[in-house]
Enzyme design. Structure first.
Site, PDB file in Angstrom:
ATOM      1  N   ILE A  73       0.826  -1.208   0.000  1.00 47.75           N
ATOM      2  CA  ILE A  73       0.000   0.000   0.000  1.00 47.75           C
ATOM      3  C   ILE A  73       0.859   1.257   0.000  1.00 47.75           C
ATOM      4  O   ILE A  73       0.505   2.272  -0.606  1.00 47.75           O
ATOM      5  CB  ILE A  73      -0.982  -0.004   1.192  1.00 47.75           C
ATOM      6  CG1 ILE A  73      -2.056   1.074   1.008  1.00 47.75           C
ATOM      7  CG2 ILE A  73      -0.251   0.202   2.511  1.00 47.75           C
ATOM      8  CD1 ILE A  73      -2.993   0.844  -0.122  1.00 47.75           C
ATOM      9  N   SER A 117      11.210   1.013   8.306  1.00 42.57           N
ATOM     10  CA  SER A 117      10.796  -0.349   8.006  1.00 42.57           C
ATOM     11  C   SER A 117      11.927  -1.285   8.393  1.00 42.57           C
ATOM     12  O   SER A 117      13.103  -0.948   8.213  1.00 42.57           O
ATOM     13  CB  SER A 117      10.463  -0.516   6.515  1.00 42.57           C
ATOM     14  OG  SER A 117      10.190  -1.874   6.213  1.00 42.57           O
ATOM     15  N   ARG A 118      11.584  -2.442   8.892  1.00 44.43           N
ATOM     16  CA  ARG A 118      12.610  -3.415   9.262  1.00 44.43           C
ATOM     17  C   ARG A 118      13.156  -4.164   8.061  1.00 44.43           C
ATOM     18  O   ARG A 118      14.241  -4.733   8.124  1.00 44.43           O
ATOM     19  CB  ARG A 118      12.037  -4.407  10.278  1.00 44.43           C
ATOM     20  CG  ARG A 118      11.740  -3.782  11.630  1.00 44.43           C
ATOM     21  CD  ARG A 118      11.103  -4.780  12.569  1.00 44.43           C
ATOM     22  NE  ARG A 118      10.761  -4.137  13.832  1.00 44.43           N
ATOM     23  CZ  ARG A 118       9.904  -4.618  14.708  1.00 44.43           C
ATOM     24  NH1 ARG A 118       9.271  -5.739  14.434  1.00 44.43           N
ATOM     25  NH2 ARG A 118       9.657  -3.991  15.842  1.00 44.43           N
ATOM     26  N   LYS A 155      -6.092   3.501   7.401  1.00 48.87           N
ATOM     27  CA  LYS A 155      -7.299   2.875   7.958  1.00 48.87           C
ATOM     28  C   LYS A 155      -7.042   1.390   8.226  1.00 48.87           C
ATOM     29  O   LYS A 155      -6.229   0.764   7.526  1.00 48.87           O
ATOM     30  CB  LYS A 155      -8.490   3.092   7.031  1.00 48.87           C
ATOM     31  CG  LYS A 155      -8.378   2.396   5.669  1.00 48.87           C
ATOM     32  CD  LYS A 155      -8.882   0.967   5.715  1.00 48.87           C
ATOM     33  CE  LYS A 155      -8.532   0.198   4.475  1.00 48.87           C
ATOM     34  NZ  LYS A 155      -8.751  -1.258   4.614  1.00 48.87           N
ATOM     35  N   ASP A 161     -11.654  -5.338   7.033  1.00 48.99           N
ATOM     36  CA  ASP A 161     -10.560  -4.465   6.566  1.00 48.99           C
ATOM     37  C   ASP A 161     -10.958  -3.780   5.262  1.00 48.99           C
ATOM     38  O   ASP A 161     -10.846  -2.553   5.160  1.00 48.99           O
ATOM     39  CB  ASP A 161      -9.265  -5.263   6.401  1.00 48.99           C
ATOM     40  CG  ASP A 161      -8.127  -4.393   5.884  1.00 48.99           C
ATOM     41  OD1 ASP A 161      -7.512  -3.669   6.692  1.00 48.99           O
ATOM     42  OD2 ASP A 161      -7.863  -4.425   4.659  1.00 48.99           O
TER      43      ASP A 161
END
Length: 307
Positions: free
Chosen positions: A13, A35-36, A89, A167
């Site tokens: 996304i 971010s990992r 969201k 979702d």
């Protein structure tokens, strides 16, 4: 001068929607990512949010594009550091988390934005305006898609807090709560849970409308072939159909408008406005419907789901 922004979570996304929308908006400058496991070429990257907050006090805004389960801790840390926060969201995994974040943003004097991207689809304002002048008789949400295609291998969505079919379903509820001229509430619901999963794969909701209209929704994650993201509306003198998730509007079968994919561009424009005005937008009405569905819903166990 562009506001400096950091994007947390570099998944599908983020790459498909957030990064293009940020890049196209002169009000924003993507200064860092967190971010990992992933990064963006040419952009400084961090593996921990706290490191970014400590090292980059010049970054004013944090946009969170991560699953809802860990989101509260990230948002809380950003707000306590005096940063504006934009929430993908749903805004959290519980209403209590969302209310706590709203209060914290007020205390810190910063902006928080609970985004509902489907509300910002091109045709939603047109339908809202059209419906405002009419008496609603029936509203029916049909939101059916293939979870294998849209959420491949995403196990978090089946865990508590992941919401399952809600979702995507919450996108439809965010449109409904935007276009209706008055509030409705869930009367009853039926939720189907695969017997190996903690969240539902389908749901049917029925609402109580204060004006007596028939309002209902059906969500299903097992759709094959063409995907369905429709809202059908009947009024006393005309009917409307909003399809393609809010980008196509027909009135009595006649095409009124077919828009483009501008949802995330519109979100970042709205976030820029909120920051400029030093205010927040934390509407939780779509999330309330989901929580009520879980509270009131009759649970039905169905076949196991496997990727």
């Amino acid at each position: 001068m562009a506001e400096k922004l950091a994007l947390v979570g570099i998944g599908k996304i983020a790459r498909d929607q957030h990064i293009p929308a940020i890049s196209a908006n002169p009000d924003w400058a993507l200064e860092a990512t967190v971010s990992r496991h992933a990064s963006v070429d040419g952009i400084p990257s961090y593996t921990e949010l706290q490191s970014l907050l400590d090292e980059r006090p010049d970054i004013s805004t944090i946009s969170l594009a991560i699953p809802p389960q860990p989101r509260f801790a990230y948002a809380e840390a950003a707000l306590k550091a005096g940063r504006n926060v934009m929430l993908e969201k749903p805004p959290g995994q519980s209403l209590a988390e969302c209310f706590a974040l709203k209060s914290l943003a007020e205390e810190m004097g910063v902006t928080i934005f609970a985004t509902w991207h489907s509300r910002f689809a091109d045709c939603v304002p047109d339908l809202k305006s059209w419906l405002a002048a009419r008496e609603l008789k029936r509203l029916r949400i049909i939101w059916k898609e293939d979870v294998q295609h849209w959420h491949p291998g995403q196990e978090w969505i089946w865990e508590p807090g992941g919401m399952g079919v809600f979702d995507p379903g919450i996108n439809a509820l965010s449109i409904m709560t935007e276009i209706l001229p008055h509030a409705v509430h869930v009367r009853d619901a039926t939720l189907e849970f695969p017997d190996n999963r903690a969240t539902p794969i389908s749901a049917e909701l029925r609402f109580t409308d204060p004006e007596g209209a028939d309002v209902s929704a059906v969500f299903d994650w097992r759709q094959q072939g063409p995907q369905t993201w429709d809202i059908e509306i009947e009024t006393t003198n005309a009917n409307a159909r909003l399809s393609l998730g809010g980008s196509k509007l027909e009135i009595d079968g006649e095409l009124i408008r077919e828009g483009s994919d501008n949802e995330y561009s519109n979100l970042y424009a709205r976030m820029s406005e909120l920051v400029r005005l030093r205010t927040s937008d934390m509407d939780l009405s779509p999330f309330i419907h989901v929580c009520d569905a879980f509270a009131l819903g009759r649970r039905v166990v169905t076949s196991p789901f496997h990727y």
